[in-house]
Scaffold this active site. Structure first.
Site, PDB file in Angstrom:
ATOM      1  N   ASN A   6      -5.914   3.563 -10.925  1.00 48.90           N
ATOM      2  CA  ASN A   6      -4.575   3.402 -10.293  1.00 48.90           C
ATOM      3  C   ASN A   6      -3.446   3.339 -11.166  1.00 48.90           C
ATOM      4  O   ASN A   6      -2.431   3.638 -10.951  1.00 48.90           O
ATOM      5  CB  ASN A   6      -4.677   2.101  -9.437  1.00 48.90           C
ATOM      6  N   CYS A  41       0.360  -4.934 -10.118  1.00 51.15           N
ATOM      7  CA  CYS A  41      -0.207  -6.215 -10.220  1.00 51.15           C
ATOM      8  C   CYS A  41       0.401  -7.357 -11.144  1.00 51.15           C
ATOM      9  O   CYS A  41       0.474  -8.267 -10.992  1.00 51.15           O
ATOM     10  CB  CYS A  41      -1.841  -6.331 -10.118  1.00 51.15           C
TER      11      CYS A  41
HETATM   12  C1  LIG Z   1      -4.825  -0.343  -3.691  1.00 51.87           C
HETATM   13  C2  LIG Z   1      -6.067  -0.171  -4.202  1.00 51.87           C
HETATM   14  C3  LIG Z   1      -7.184  -1.087  -3.851  1.00 51.87           C
HETATM   15  C4  LIG Z   1      -6.776  -2.149  -2.827  1.00 51.87           C
HETATM   16  O1  LIG Z   1      -6.550  -1.597  -1.671  1.00 51.87           O
HETATM   17  P1  LIG Z   1      -6.103  -2.323  -0.369  1.00 51.87           P
HETATM   18  O2  LIG Z   1      -6.339  -1.345   0.831  1.00 51.87           O
HETATM   19  O3  LIG Z   1      -4.616  -2.485  -0.912  1.00 51.87           O
HETATM   20  O4  LIG Z   1      -6.521  -3.658  -0.216  1.00 51.87           O
HETATM   21  C5  LIG Z   1      -8.556  -1.067  -4.670  1.00 51.87           C
HETATM   22  N1  LIG Z   1      -8.613  -0.188  -5.487  1.00 51.87           N
HETATM   23  C6  LIG Z   1      -7.760   0.701  -6.052  1.00 51.87           C
HETATM   24  C7  LIG Z   1      -8.107   1.555  -6.886  1.00 51.87           C
HETATM   25  C8  LIG Z   1      -6.605   0.613  -5.480  1.00 51.87           C
HETATM   26  O5  LIG Z   1      -5.596   1.425  -5.979  1.00 51.87           O
END
Ligand SMILES: *Cc1c(COP(=O)(O)O)cnc(C)c1O
Length: 381
Positions: free
Chosen positions: A151, A325
């Site tokens: 991400n 985060c």
């Molecule tokens: C956003 C994200 C999550 C969490 O997903 P949510 O639907 O916000 O709980 C988990 N893993 C990755 C790689 C993400 O980008």
């Protein structure tokens, strides 16, 4: 002021087609899907259609899809659901140092409960080493969980090869594909993926809905106890509109993938080349070859990332420093640390993630402002 949104890895705008498809399930087909009368059955039919649409995107059977509240719940269910069920078989998990906190903090909880976790390193491009993975496997290893795409820096892992290794060793393979879904072609059968997490709000559906794919031969323990929804694996009255929305977003993603990917790549590559032309002392983080189409992550030497974000916000520009985060703190994120980025670069990291709504004019506006601001910040050192 016009808002220019470049934070599509944090969340996306809900697509109009998705909202339109959801709307009747709030006000017309609002029955409880467990009810036997027609109003409930209509909702149930909608859910099963949505389940098929999600399954089609990743090439699995519709009965291998479980709806959840999002990526975080899917990740928790995959890891805990497998480890708790197999606690007499083994207590070892292999994952990576660059996972999302939904995986890392789930692993932490498992460690507190007597499980053992190996966190694989990544190279400077953010890619795991397959030999290191093979070496980490022990008699006690039950699960490998490696994210499909990162991400922060957008690096895409050799998922099919990892799947082959896991299959050969008889180990269960989970992947967090929240960032990859809709941006990369995924075939869970061909890639030997046993479990996969995805999330609605990263792909044009609302927040609070997601799904977990689990191979039909695989058992897992449910996390939430209650009614018999989701074939006894995820209790609680269904988020019907959310499920409908996720299904529609998956259908659009499948039908429009090539177009979507090409557009994002064009904008991102334009951004990379403009930044390289106009701003000195930069470092592009992540792999150029194995990278999400809409991801850019650039470190600007001797720049404070948070100061930069505030200045961008004054111009209506939404972007992210390193990771959503860790915003607010200037400690480099765990991902930037794992790729070995020096701190005089890491502090000035800007993640710009493109979406369907962005235009070339947006990119020009962004780079023009960025060049000016970075000059200012560096002049005031
Ligand atoms: C956003 C994200 C999550 C969490 O997903 P949510 O639907 O916000 O709980 C988990 N893993 C990755 C790689 C993400 O980008």
């Amino acid at each position: 002021m016009k808002i220019r949104y470049f934070d599509n890895a944090a969340t996306t705008k809900v697509k109009k087609e998705v909202v339109d498809k959801m709307f009747p399930y709030f006000v017309e087909s609002y029955g409880n899907p467990s009810s036997l009368y027609t109003l409930g059955r209509t909702a149930k039919v909608g859910i099963e259609e949505a389940r098929r649409q999600v399954a089609d995107l990743i090439h699995c059977d519709k009965n291998e899809i479980y709806f959840t509240s999002g990526g975080t719940e899917s990740d928790n269910t995959a890891l805990k659901g497998i480890m708790y069920l197999n606690k007499n078989k083994g207590k070892h998990i292999i994952t990576t140092k660059i996972e999302h906190h939904a995986i890392l903090n789930t692993c932490k909880t498992l460690e507190e409960n007597g499980y053992k976790v190996t966190y694989l390193n990544v190279d400077k491009d953010g890619i795991v080493n397959l030999q290191e993975l093979v070496n980490a496997i022990t008699e006690d290893t039950v699960l490998i969980s490696v994210m499909f795409a990162n991400n922060e820096i957008g690096s895409i892992q050799p998922i099919k090869k990892i799947g082959e290794i896991a299959k050969e060793k008889g180990i269960i393979f989970h992947t967090d594909a929240v960032q990859a879904c809709g941006n990369v072609k995924i075939d869970v059968k061909e890639m030997h993926i046993d479990m996969l997490s995805l999330s609605g709000h990263k792909m044009g559906a609302p927040k609070g809905i997601g799904a977990l794919y689990v191979h039909k031969n695989m058992e897992f323990k449910n996390l939430i106890d209650g009614g018999h929804q989701e074939r006894d694996k995820r209790a609680g009255t269904e988020n019907v509109p959310g499920m409908i929305g996720l299904g529609e977003a998956c259908k659009i993603a499948k039908n429009n993938m090539e177009n979507h990917v090409n557009r994002l790549k064009e904008l991102r590559d334009m951004y990379f080349s403009e930044v390289k032309n106009q701003i000195p002392d930069i470092k592009i983080n992540g792999s150029m070859e194995h990278r999400l189409p809409g991801n850019s992550n650039i470190s600007f030497k001797n720049v404070n990332g948070n100061e930069l974000l505030m200045k961008l916000d004054e111009k209506g520009i939404c972007a992210s420093a390193g990771s959503a985060c860790s915003s607010g703190s200037s400690i480099p994120s765990h991902v930037l640390t794992a790729i070995g980025l020096e701190s005089k670069y890491a502090e000035g990291t800007l993640r710009v993630t493109f979406g369907d709504e962005n235009t070339k004019e947006d990119v020009e506006y962004l780079v023009e402002n960025l060049a000016k601001m970075i000059k200012e910040i560096r002049a005031n050192l």
